[in-house]
Design an enzyme around this catalytic site. Structure first.
Site, PDB file in Angstrom:
ATOM      1  N   ASP A  33       0.876  -1.187   0.000  1.00 11.95           N
ATOM      2  CA  ASP A  33       0.000   0.000   0.000  1.00 11.95           C
ATOM      3  C   ASP A  33       0.901   1.221   0.000  1.00 11.95           C
ATOM      4  O   ASP A  33       2.129   1.086   0.102  1.00 11.95           O
ATOM      5  CB  ASP A  33      -0.917  -0.016   1.256  1.00 11.95           C
ATOM      6  CG  ASP A  33      -2.204   0.782   1.058  1.00 11.95           C
ATOM      7  OD1 ASP A  33      -2.110   1.998   0.781  1.00 11.95           O
ATOM      8  OD2 ASP A  33      -3.301   0.208   1.188  1.00 11.95           O
ATOM      9  N   ILE A  34       0.293   2.417  -0.066  1.00 10.97           N
ATOM     10  CA  ILE A  34       1.095   3.648   0.054  1.00 10.97           C
ATOM     11  C   ILE A  34       1.004   4.222   1.467  1.00 10.97           C
ATOM     12  O   ILE A  34       1.597   5.246   1.753  1.00 10.97           O
ATOM     13  CB  ILE A  34       0.667   4.724  -0.976  1.00 10.97           C
ATOM     14  CG1 ILE A  34      -0.852   4.950  -0.910  1.00 10.97           C
ATOM     15  CG2 ILE A  34       1.117   4.342  -2.374  1.00 10.97           C
ATOM     16  CD1 ILE A  34      -1.319   6.167  -1.687  1.00 10.97           C
ATOM     17  N   ASP A  50       3.455   1.943  -4.659  1.00 10.06           N
ATOM     18  CA  ASP A  50       2.492   2.815  -5.326  1.00 10.06           C
ATOM     19  C   ASP A  50       2.224   2.194  -6.694  1.00 10.06           C
ATOM     20  O   ASP A  50       3.148   2.068  -7.507  1.00 10.06           O
ATOM     21  CB  ASP A  50       3.100   4.225  -5.464  1.00 10.06           C
ATOM     22  CG  ASP A  50       2.108   5.220  -6.063  1.00 10.06           C
ATOM     23  OD1 ASP A  50       1.181   4.797  -6.771  1.00 10.06           O
ATOM     24  OD2 ASP A  50       2.275   6.424  -5.801  1.00 10.06           O
ATOM     25  N   TYR A 140     -14.974   7.600 -11.219  1.00 11.28           N
ATOM     26  CA  TYR A 140     -14.756   6.258 -10.663  1.00 11.28           C
ATOM     27  C   TYR A 140     -15.307   5.201 -11.627  1.00 11.28           C
ATOM     28  O   TYR A 140     -14.623   4.242 -11.990  1.00 11.28           O
ATOM     29  CB  TYR A 140     -15.459   6.182  -9.308  1.00 11.28           C
ATOM     30  CG  TYR A 140     -15.404   4.855  -8.595  1.00 11.28           C
ATOM     31  CD1 TYR A 140     -14.193   4.252  -8.280  1.00 11.28           C
ATOM     32  CD2 TYR A 140     -16.585   4.226  -8.187  1.00 11.28           C
ATOM     33  CE1 TYR A 140     -14.160   3.042  -7.579  1.00 11.28           C
ATOM     34  CE2 TYR A 140     -16.559   3.039  -7.484  1.00 11.28           C
ATOM     35  CZ  TYR A 140     -15.355   2.446  -7.185  1.00 11.28           C
ATOM     36  OH  TYR A 140     -15.323   1.258  -6.492  1.00 11.28           O
ATOM     37  N   LYS A 144     -13.235   2.389 -13.736  1.00 10.64           N
ATOM     38  CA  LYS A 144     -13.472   0.974 -13.433  1.00 10.64           C
ATOM     39  C   LYS A 144     -14.001   0.233 -14.666  1.00 10.64           C
ATOM     40  O   LYS A 144     -13.685  -0.936 -14.878  1.00 10.64           O
ATOM     41  CB  LYS A 144     -14.448   0.840 -12.260  1.00 10.64           C
ATOM     42  CG  LYS A 144     -13.823   1.214 -10.924  1.00 10.64           C
ATOM     43  CD  LYS A 144     -12.628   0.321 -10.644  1.00 10.64           C
ATOM     44  CE  LYS A 144     -12.500  -0.039  -9.208  1.00 10.64           C
ATOM     45  NZ  LYS A 144     -11.458  -1.036  -8.956  1.00 10.64           N
TER      46      LYS A 144
END
Ligand SMILES: NC(=O)c1ccc[n+]([C@@H]2O[C@H](COP(=O)([O-])OP(=O)(O)OC[C@H]3O[C@@H](n4cnc5c(N)ncnc54)[C@H](O)[C@@H]3O)[C@@H](O)[C@H]2O)c1
Length: 309
Positions: A33-34, A50, A140, A144
């Site tokens: 994860d970041i 990232d 979004y 997606k």
């Protein structure tokens, strides 16, 4: 022992799927994860990754040599509307980087969840079909829907066994959602448990597809461990419910709970999505099944908050 790499591992789905995979699978997990993980989980390594950074993604894959990948890093719907550029970069470029690394490093199986956000306002509101072409109007949804096309391309062109589900709004308490349009469900139940009034950002009659996290996890893993699946993508939904209906269920236990409805920019996002989606293929192809209806979900969430607050 199967080597599993997870992206976006600190999120609402990531933190639950790690727990579920550890319980059900003989595996070594690399969580990435970041942000730093909230807790150290035994048997789970963590690396900063990232997904936008292709060179870094390649080097993490080279080092860890994953056999299975769960790509969960994403910017969700509400945040997506605030920063379309970052949403595009994480959700589209990030997904390309992961797909490309999966092919280069011989990954056997990849999971890339999608969302009801890929549907647009033109789709039928009830029982929206799995296969119909979607015309999303949110950033979004656009990213997606693009991801869905990208992973189908990687399957067709490189024979990558990539599988996906369109999650509805997921209700859970382990990691609270902070960036989606269906987060009101968790917020409302938590406010009720704390004895607080809740101000809801959607109209009371806005029905959306939802499900409880334990059912989402069981069905995700069930679909992933089928030897073969007919389709690259399946719809998930346990019930279609509105904020007003969740409020009524809560009031059966907490009669003086009060909700005020003050719709904001998220109303337009919710209005562009279907109220329910068709799950027939999930049921017929591999036995999608949910234990929790809306009442059981609310009861379980309230019980959890009662014992933990
Ligand atoms: N939670 C839901 O209700 C829901 C519904 C439909 C679909 N989904 C899908 O499920 C997946 C997981 O969603 P979630 O609810 O866990 O989201 P979340 O926002 O809780 O978690 C996403 C994680 O991705 C990480 N992330 C963000 N940018 C990143 C980057 N550039 N590189 C690496 N990591 C980065 C974040 O730090 C966060 O931990 C997403 O693909 C989402 O679209 C979730």
């Amino acid at each position: 022992m199967v080597r599993i790499l997870i992206t976006g591992s600190n999120g609402q789905v990531g933190s639950e799927i790690i727990e579920y995979l550890r319980k059900t699978t003989d595996c070594t997990i690399l969580a990435t994860d970041i942000t730093q993980p909230r807790e150290q989980v035994e048997g789970v390594q963590f690396e900063y990754m990232d997904v936008k950074e292709r060179v870094l993604v390649e080097s993490v894959f080279r080092k860890f040599k994953p056999e299975h990948v769960y790509h969960l890093a994403a910017i969700l719907s509400a945040t997506g509307e605030k920063d379309p550029v970052i949403t595009h970069n994480v959700n589209t470029t990030g997904t390309m980087n992961i797909l490309s690394a999966c092919v280069t490093h011989g990954v056997q199986k990849a999971f890339i969840p999608s969302t009801i956000g890929v549907y647009g306002p033109e789709i039928q509101k009830e029982n929206a079909p799995l296969e119909n072409y979607s015309t999303p109007t949110t950033m979004y949804g656009i990213t997606k829907a693009t991801s869905e096309m990208l992973f189908k391309y990687y399957h067709a062109r490189f024979d990558l066994d990539v599988r996906s589900v369109r999650y509805p709004g997921l209700i859970s308490y382990k990691v609270e959602p902070t960036a989606g349009t269906t987060d009101f469900s968790v917020d409302m139940i938590k406010h009720a448990a704390l004895g607080k009034k809740y101000i809801c950002y959607l109209k009371s009659d806005t029905r959306l597809p939802m499900m409880y996290m334990p059912d989402a996890m069981i069905n995700t893993i069930k679909m992933m461990y089928q030897e073969k699946v007919e389709k690259r993508i399946y719809n998930f939904m346990a019930y279609s419910i509105s904020p007003g209906e969740i409020e009524s269920i809560i009031k059966e236990r907490i009669p003086d709970f009060h909700v005020e409805y003050v719709p904001d920019y998220r109303q337009a996002i919710a209005d562009s999505w279907p109220a329910s989606i068709n799950i027939e293929d999930s049921v017929n192809d591999w036995g999608f099944d949910c234990t929790y209806d809306a009442k059981k979900t609310v009861d379980d969430m309230l019980d959890h908050y009662a014992s933990s607050i």
